[in-house]
Design a protein around this motif. Structure first.
Motif, PDB file in Angstrom:
ATOM      1  N   ASP A   1      19.301   6.984 -84.356  1.00 26.48           N
ATOM      2  CA  ASP A   1      19.453   5.824 -83.480  1.00 26.48           C
ATOM      3  C   ASP A   1      18.507   4.734 -83.975  1.00 26.48           C
TER       4      ASP A   1
ATOM      5  N   LYS B   1      16.312   1.883 -82.608  1.00 21.89           N
ATOM      6  CA  LYS B   1      15.875   1.470 -81.270  1.00 21.89           C
ATOM      7  C   LYS B   1      15.348   0.044 -81.187  1.00 21.89           C
TER       8      LYS B   1
ATOM      9  N   GLY C   1      17.698  -0.186 -75.743  1.00 20.15           N
ATOM     10  CA  GLY C   1      18.448   1.038 -75.467  1.00 20.15           C
ATOM     11  C   GLY C   1      19.041   1.641 -76.728  1.00 20.15           C
TER      12      GLY C   1
ATOM     13  N   TYR D   1      19.178  16.807 -75.112  1.00 17.79           N
ATOM     14  CA  TYR D   1      19.049  15.861 -76.217  1.00 17.79           C
ATOM     15  C   TYR D   1      17.603  15.868 -76.657  1.00 17.79           C
TER      16      TYR D   1
ATOM     17  N   ASN E   1      16.025  14.358 -73.396  1.00 14.65           N
ATOM     18  CA  ASN E   1      16.881  13.701 -72.426  1.00 14.65           C
ATOM     19  C   ASN E   1      17.859  14.747 -71.926  1.00 14.65           C
TER      20      ASN E   1
ATOM     21  N   ARG F   1      21.002  14.426 -71.050  1.00 16.92           N
ATOM     22  CA  ARG F   1      22.385  13.911 -71.088  1.00 16.92           C
ATOM     23  C   ARG F   1      22.675  13.452 -72.506  1.00 16.92           C
TER      24      ARG F   1
ATOM     25  N   GLY G   1      23.197  11.041 -75.606  1.00 17.66           N
ATOM     26  CA  GLY G   1      22.508   9.828 -76.042  1.00 17.66           C
ATOM     27  C   GLY G   1      23.455   8.646 -76.114  1.00 17.66           C
ATOM     28  N   ASP G   2      22.886   7.487 -75.977  1.00 18.97           N
ATOM     29  CA  ASP G   2      23.633   6.240 -76.084  1.00 18.97           C
ATOM     30  C   ASP G   2      22.808   5.337 -77.001  1.00 18.97           C
ATOM     31  N   PRO G   3      23.242   5.000 -78.184  1.00 15.61           N
ATOM     32  CA  PRO G   3      24.600   5.031 -78.730  1.00 15.61           C
ATOM     33  C   PRO G   3      24.967   6.256 -79.592  1.00 15.61           C
ATOM     34  N   GLU G   4      24.174   7.325 -79.592  1.00 18.61           N
ATOM     35  CA  GLU G   4      24.502   8.448 -80.490  1.00 18.61           C
ATOM     36  C   GLU G   4      25.871   9.074 -80.180  1.00 18.61           C
TER      37      GLU G   4
HETATM   38  N1  GLY Z   1      19.521   6.605 -77.769  1.00 20.20           N
HETATM   39  C1  GLY Z   1      18.455   6.930 -76.917  1.00 20.20           C
HETATM   40  C2  GLY Z   1      18.851   7.502 -75.630  1.00 20.20           C
HETATM   41  O1  GLY Z   1      20.009   7.727 -75.356  1.00 20.20           O
HETATM   42  O2  GLY Z   1      17.969   7.776 -74.843  1.00 20.20           O
END
Ligand code: GLY
Ligand code: AMP
Length: 410
Positions: A197, A199, A211, A254, A270, A272, A274-277
């Motif tokens: 990612d 960041k 994010g 995560y 995390n 849940r 990942g965003d944007p993974e």
């Molecule tokens: N890409 C970082 C996150 O989802 O926390």
């Protein structure tokens, strides 16, 4: 049923729709443009064979517990497991008792003691808010005065009121980062492809933390021996500790891992996707995502990791002023009326993060991250070329985009 409204949930719904009927609550206009139903009804009032919770806040707030109490199959840990993300102080203490390598740390709610500890650390200084802070609760700085000011601000409770008045101060680690998403059905774990990612908002990792401005998968350097090491030193001890604490973790774990010269160390968990993974992971699994997630929710995960095919890159287009004060309402060109113009580039799918449709039926910006332009290819380089070709077609005033996503993949 996918719960959430960002590009991560768009990607999940898009991938699940390859082999199942999907609805998203509340969803977004880009999801609807892909022909996937979006409803405003709360998840607890909906019926489905499988519920997949996207956002951190919902997981931390215990939505999975509420749904399971109704007998539903859910991807997402209960509030007990989600504390790994919801409280960095809890996470650090958990890692310590699990024996997972991570940065040395102190937890403080008292300013004098926090600052005294900070002054014993070597720069750069790392100061974190205990609770959820939308990816904005971490300061890494060489400036001691700035770090002290940050400690005071965080402890005052003014900035992250809901995230508590506790700070975690950490030893700074150094090295490339790897995002490892692990699926866990309570007993078994399998890893998905590794991803990376980006960041910081600016090229060459300059500027504010965001994010996430883009991602790619897989990290080809993370070969079998690396993954085995992650399993042995990080994932397996974590699973053991979860079980010791009677936490039935069914969802995505995560792991944010830093590859230091002393071996891999865990930066954060995390609870849940990942965003944007997620936008670069789900395209690698063909039509297999629904079955995989159903197995997670029902405790039937197969020990063999699913096979990822090819590579993917996502480039985030963010709004003017992101991340501090994103502007809404800028007209987006290049998506076409049905949202699918840029998708005419080979291998490309555009996942919407923050868009709305104005009174004239046009797409406009409606959030910090606006769209995640995602492409698949045989290699990261091919996927990257396609993603940037499509991204160049999508324009709006003040568009913020990094030009170096996946430029030098690891
Ligand atoms: N890409 C970082 C996150 O989802 O926390
Ligand atoms: P986190 O939300 O804990 O992952 O922190 C966000 C980002 O801050 C990470 O992806 C790292 O780039 C950076 N970071 C967090 N903790 C440390 C640390 N102990 N040393 C160096 N950088 C860190």
């Amino acid at each position: 049923m996918v719960i959430g409204s960002g590009a991560r949930e768009h990607a999940l719904a898009w991938a699940i729709a390859k082999s199942a009927h999907v609805t998203v609550t509340p969803g977004n206009p880009g999801i609807a443009a892909h022909g996937i139903a979006c409803v405003e009804t709360p998840a607890t009032e909906l019926e489905a064979d499988l519920f997949v919770i996207g956002p951190d806040q919902e997981v931390v707030d215990g939505l999975a517990d509420d749904l399971r109490a109704q007998g539903k199959a859910v991807v997402g840990p209960g509030a007990d497991g989600a504390r790994l993300e919801g409280s960095k102080a809890f996470m650090k203490e958990f890692l310590e008792s699990a024996g997972v390598p991570s940065a040395a740390f102190g937890v403080f709610d008292d300013e004098v003691r926090a600052v005294a500890y900070l002054r014993t650390m070597k720069p750069p200084y790392v100061v974190k808010t205990d609770g959820l802070a939308a990816g904005k609760g971490v300061l890494v700085t060489h400036d001691l005065a700035e770090a002290e000011g940050d400690v005071r601000e965080k402890l005052s409770g003014h900035v992250f009121a809901g995230a508590g008045r506790t700070v975690v101060i950490e030893e700074a680690l150094d090295g490339p980062e790897c995002s490892l998403m692990v699926l866990c059905d309570g007993t078994h774990v399998v890893t998905l492809a590794s991803s990376q990612d980006f960041k910081r908002v600016g090229d060459a990792n300059r500027g504010a933390n965001t994010g996430g401005m883009g991602a790619y998968a897989p990290m080809t350097s993370m070969d079998a021996p690396h993954l085995e090491e992650f399993m042995e030193t990080i994932v397996t001890p974590t699973l053991r500790e979860l079980q010791r604490r009677d936490i039935d973790y069914r969802g995505v774990l995560y792991a944010g891992i830093m590859l230091t010269t002393q071996g891999p160390k865990l930066l954060e968990y995390n609870a849940r996707f990942g965003d944007p993974e997620t936008q670069v992971l789900v395209p690698l699994y063909g039509d297999g995502l629904f079955q995989l997630l159903h197995d997670v929710a029902t405790g039937q995960l197969d020990a063999t990791p699913p096979r990822a095919v090819g590579a993917a890159v996502t480039v985030v287009l963010a709004a003017h002023g992101y991340p501090a004060s994103p502007r809404r309402g800028d007209l987006i060109e290049g998506l076409g009326v049905d949202g699918q113009l840029a998708e005419q580039v080979d291998g490309v799918t555009v996942f919407h993060a923050g868009t709305a449709i104005n009174d004239e039926g046009q797409f406009v910006t409606n959030g910090g991250r606006v769209v995640a332009v995602t492409a698949v290819g045989d290699t990261v380089a091919q996927a990257r070329g396609r993603a940037y070709d499509a991204a160049s077609l999508i324009t709006f005033a003040g568009r913020v985009m990094r030009t170096d996503i996946a430029l030098a993949p690891l």
